[in-house]
Design an enzyme around this catalytic site. Structure first.
Site, short mmCIF file in Angstrom:
data_model
loop_
_atom_site.label_atom_id
_atom_site.label_comp_id
_atom_site.label_asym_id
_atom_site.label_seq_id
_atom_site.Cartn_x
_atom_site.Cartn_y
_atom_site.Cartn_z
N TYR A 20 0.71 -1.21 -0.09
CA TYR A 20 0.03 0.02 0.06
C TYR A 20 1.00 1.12 -0.05
CZ TYR A 20 -3.99 -3.09 1.23
OH TYR A 20 -4.93 -4.02 1.28
N HIS B 229 -1.34 -12.17 0.50
CA HIS B 229 -2.29 -11.17 -0.19
C HIS B 229 -3.24 -11.53 -1.44
CE1 HIS B 229 -2.49 -6.43 -0.36
NE2 HIS B 229 -3.60 -6.88 -0.49
N SER C 2 -13.34 -4.17 1.74
CA SER C 2 -14.24 -3.27 1.15
C SER C 2 -15.96 -3.60 1.66
CB SER C 2 -13.93 -3.54 -0.42
OG SER C 2 -12.60 -3.25 -0.78
N1 LIG Z 1 -7.26 -7.93 0.92
C1 LIG Z 1 -7.33 -7.17 0.23
O1 LIG Z 1 -7.01 -7.55 -1.27
C2 LIG Z 1 -7.86 -5.57 0.06
C3 LIG Z 1 -8.10 -5.22 -0.90
C4 LIG Z 1 -8.86 -4.10 -0.72
C5 LIG Z 1 -8.99 -3.30 0.57
N2 LIG Z 1 -8.57 -4.08 1.57
C6 LIG Z 1 -8.44 -3.63 3.13
O2 LIG Z 1 -9.75 -3.38 3.43
C7 LIG Z 1 -10.03 -2.06 3.83
C8 LIG Z 1 -11.44 -1.43 3.47
O3 LIG Z 1 -11.50 -1.63 2.22
P1 LIG Z 1 -11.69 -0.45 1.17
O4 LIG Z 1 -11.26 0.67 1.61
O5 LIG Z 1 -11.59 -0.78 -0.32
O6 LIG Z 1 -13.34 -0.20 0.97
P2 LIG Z 1 -14.42 0.14 1.78
O7 LIG Z 1 -13.95 0.18 3.11
O8 LIG Z 1 -15.75 -0.37 1.50
O9 LIG Z 1 -14.58 1.75 1.54
C9 LIG Z 1 -13.69 2.86 1.74
C10 LIG Z 1 -14.22 3.97 1.07
O10 LIG Z 1 -15.43 4.62 1.54
C11 LIG Z 1 -15.41 5.80 2.16
N3 LIG Z 1 -15.98 5.78 3.47
C12 LIG Z 1 -15.77 5.04 4.51
N4 LIG Z 1 -16.57 5.27 5.47
C13 LIG Z 1 -17.55 6.14 4.99
C14 LIG Z 1 -18.88 6.46 5.59
N5 LIG Z 1 -19.14 6.36 6.62
N6 LIG Z 1 -19.48 7.16 4.66
C15 LIG Z 1 -19.17 7.53 3.59
N7 LIG Z 1 -17.96 7.16 2.91
C16 LIG Z 1 -17.38 6.41 3.66
C17 LIG Z 1 -13.94 6.10 2.39
O11 LIG Z 1 -13.70 7.60 1.84
P3 LIG Z 1 -13.15 8.72 2.89
O12 LIG Z 1 -11.83 8.20 3.31
O13 LIG Z 1 -13.39 9.99 2.14
O14 LIG Z 1 -13.91 8.44 4.11
C18 LIG Z 1 -13.25 5.33 1.32
O15 LIG Z 1 -13.21 6.10 0.01
C19 LIG Z 1 -8.75 -1.29 3.23
O16 LIG Z 1 -8.44 -0.07 3.85
C20 LIG Z 1 -7.81 -2.28 3.01
O17 LIG Z 1 -7.04 -2.33 4.40
C21 LIG Z 1 -7.92 -5.27 1.35
#
Ligand SMILES: NC(=O)c1ccc[n+]([C@@H]2O[C@H](COP(=O)([O-])OP(=O)(O)OC[C@H]3O[C@@H](n4cnc5c(N)ncnc54)[C@H](OP(=O)(O)O)[C@@H]3O)[C@@H](O)[C@H]2O)c1
Length: 332
Positions: free
Chosen positions: A56, A132, A210
């Site tokens: 990341y 990963h 996500s």
């Molecule tokens: N293992 C894998 O392959 C993999 C892949 C993807 C992600 N991940 C992990 O999973 C975590 C979460 O996934 P993700 O970030 O892809 O997706 P997510 O948590 O579904 O969505 C994050 C997005 O939503 C917004 N957000 C968060 N809370 C909100 C709320 N209450 N209201 C409105 N918008 C909101 C954030 O924007 P703002 O920052 O502007 O609030 C950000 O752009 C990542 O940080 C990572 O650690 C792992």
């Protein structure tokens, strides 16, 4: 915040904090000072589970996120669970915003990765170390064997895998017990529900990444939103197109009406739905914003009955929905 147990004995906050978006995939990295304060605030609020990965970052600073998370959480190290990941690189020759993944889980590569992560995180052990992505060139038994060695050496205490299938889980677990898988899961991405029986049989946790469908399920993103085409993966995610907003009206309506009924927000309903579904599911929503950190944390206080969860599932099964981002491709 309430706690949950992943696997046999890894206790984490019911909602974890995904840290990826602070450095990667959602625009240029965020301000370091602000993110350091946000991470401290998260600990204050009761988050004890933090998710990062060695990849990341940006081209200029490929490990930005581990460095940020390690430094910001150093004062709280003994109170928190740190999870990171090994086993992929990005295909730097590709010009797309979401560069294909190049898997590499050769034992010597994992060994180098763990040393790098320990150094950047400023710790002597990683609490949860995930592969990963599967590496088709390295049998999962070999990877599990390396994990068993790292546990014996005290460099990691638990391990897991991301985006895995039942067969891989079973083979890996037979060599070295798996604590958690980390797969995509949200109201728009439910294809891994088929893994629930094997997770229950083997007592393995499900860390849902996500969980807000990249923010879409918060209902805060409309047709007017514009994402950076160079640094922000959301610029190519199908759920954010104008057509998708039209096609997802029924879903957004369901979220808003449940939210009104429960005195909650759509994002909280999305997270509460999975929290109330299974006691071993731990969502890790990511955010850069203090108010959303609180909003997401409070989803653990929103209670949906089994009947309500079932009714949502049934409605989701039967409604029209756009495509949702399903992940970055693997380089052949
Ligand atoms: N293992 C894998 O392959 C993999 C892949 C993807 C992600 N991940 C992990 O999973 C975590 C979460 O996934 P993700 O970030 O892809 O997706 P997510 O948590 O579904 O969505 C994050 C997005 O939503 C917004 N957000 C968060 N809370 C909100 C709320 N209450 N209201 C409105 N918008 C909101 C954030 O924007 P703002 O920052 O502007 O609030 C950000 O752009 C990542 O940080 C990572 O650690 C792992």
């Amino acid at each position: 915040m309430q706690k949950r147990v992943l696997g046999r004995d890894l206790t984490v906050s019911a909602v974890g904090l995904g840290c990826m978006g602070m450095s990667h995939a959602y625009g240029l990295p965020a301000d370091k000072k602000e993110m350091t304060e946000l991470l401290a605030q998260a600990v204050d609020l009761g988050y004890t589970f933090f998710d990062t990965a060695e990849v990341y970052g940006t081209e200029e600073n490929p490990h930005d996120n581990e460095e940020l998370v390690g430094a910001a959480l150093k004062p709280y190290r003994d109170k928190i669970v740190l999870a990171t990941k090994f086993g992929i690189q990005f295909d730097k020759n590709c010009k797309e915003v979401n560069k294909p993944l190049v898997p590499d889980s050769r034992p010597q590569v994992i060994r180098a990765s763990v040393e790098g992560s320990l150094r950047r995180l400023g710790t002597d052990h990683i609490d949860l170390y995930y592969q990963h992505r599967m590496d088709p060139a390295v049998p999962i038994e070999e990877v599990a064997g390396v994990m068993a060695d790292l546990i014996r050496e005290g460099k990691i205490t638990h391990w897991g895998m991301s985006e895995v299938t039942e067969d891989t889980i079973r083979r890996a677990h037979a060599v070295c017990p798996v604590t958690a898988i980390q797969n995509r899961y949200s109201m728009m991405a439910r294809w891994y529900e088929a893994l629930f029986p094997v997770l229950e049989e083997l007592q393995i946790g499900y860390v849902a990444f996500s969980p807000l469908a990249n923010g879409f399920l918060s209902g805060k993103y409309g047709k007017d939103v514009v994402f950076d085409g160079i640094y922000d993966y959301r610029s190519m995610m199908p759920q954010f197109t104008s057509d998708a907003i039209d096609r997802n009206q029924e879903l957004l309506h369901l979220l808003h009406s449940m939210a009104a009924e429960k005195n909650a927000t759509p994002a909280q309903i999305s997270l509460a739905w999975m929290l109330c579904k299974k006691p071993y599911i731990v969502p890790i929503p990511g955010t850069r914003k203090p108010d959303r950190l609180i909003e997401n944390m409070k989803s653990s206080e929103v209670l949906l009955t089994a009947q309500e969860v079932e009714a949502i599932d049934k409605a989701l099964d039967n409604m029209e929905m756009s495509a949702v981002f399903g992940g970055t491709g693997i380089s052949k």
